[in-house]
Design an enzyme around this catalytic site. Sequence first.
Site, mmCIF file in Angstrom:
data_model
loop_
_atom_site.group_PDB
_atom_site.id
_atom_site.type_symbol
_atom_site.label_atom_id
_atom_site.label_comp_id
_atom_site.label_asym_id
_atom_site.label_seq_id
_atom_site.Cartn_x
_atom_site.Cartn_y
_atom_site.Cartn_z
ATOM 1 N N GLU A 25 0.824 -1.212 0.000
ATOM 2 C CA GLU A 25 0.000 0.000 0.000
ATOM 3 C C GLU A 25 0.856 1.259 0.000
ATOM 4 O OE1 GLU A 25 -3.323 2.400 2.685
ATOM 5 O OE2 GLU A 25 -2.236 0.702 3.548
ATOM 6 N N GLU A 42 -11.364 2.735 5.587
ATOM 7 C CA GLU A 42 -10.164 3.146 6.322
ATOM 8 C C GLU A 42 -10.299 4.610 6.730
ATOM 9 O OE1 GLU A 42 -7.760 1.016 7.057
ATOM 10 O OE2 GLU A 42 -5.832 2.017 7.104
#
Length: 218
Positions: free
Chosen positions: A86, A185
């Site tokens: 990520e 998130e």
Amino acid sequence: PAGDPDKGEMGLGAVPGRQAAFREGLALAVQYAKAVACPRIHLMAGRIPLGAERAAVAGEMETTFIENLRYAADILAQEDMIGLIEPINCRITDPRYFLNTPHQAAAILEKVGRPNLKLQLDIFHCQIMDGNLSRNLETYFPLIGHIQIAQVPGRHEPDSPGEVNFPYLFQLLESLGYSGYVGCEYTPKGDTEEGLGWLRSYWESRGLEHGKTEKAKE
């Protein structure tokens, strides 16, 4: 495991000299993933050492990351699992994080050359670093193994005030054929369950809530 928080570590994948700890952490993560039947594991890159210039250490850190990712891919393949990397923005969230953009991640994944390693694309980080969200989603879609969302700049619910048009992006993901999970998130502005009203509204706008109910009954 993200390493030693007392030493400011946030992932070990690209940190030279920490390969043994990375492998130990991977073994532990695989145990947890198997226990909860989760087929994807985020392999965090880690931070540039304190006092070091990014350009001066980038080559060594990329070499370390590629080495660790190949090792991880082989271990995860034995368990039929996917490894994810990520990009995290270095403008607001973490100035020292090594992996910053989807372009950098795509280049590393190409060098690693393992089909069970994918891109974990967080819309929040991508918008801050590069914007151009539609084109980035289309360009990197074949590499994407997981999507995460949060509004920019507040990092709250996708229907909170901000820069990103999430209903448009959700429809784009549907049109591209994305069938994976979308991770929330973000930090709820209030109650977590009430904050999910954006999802119910989106289902209703797409005529999906009834379809999901009927599917569940079947």
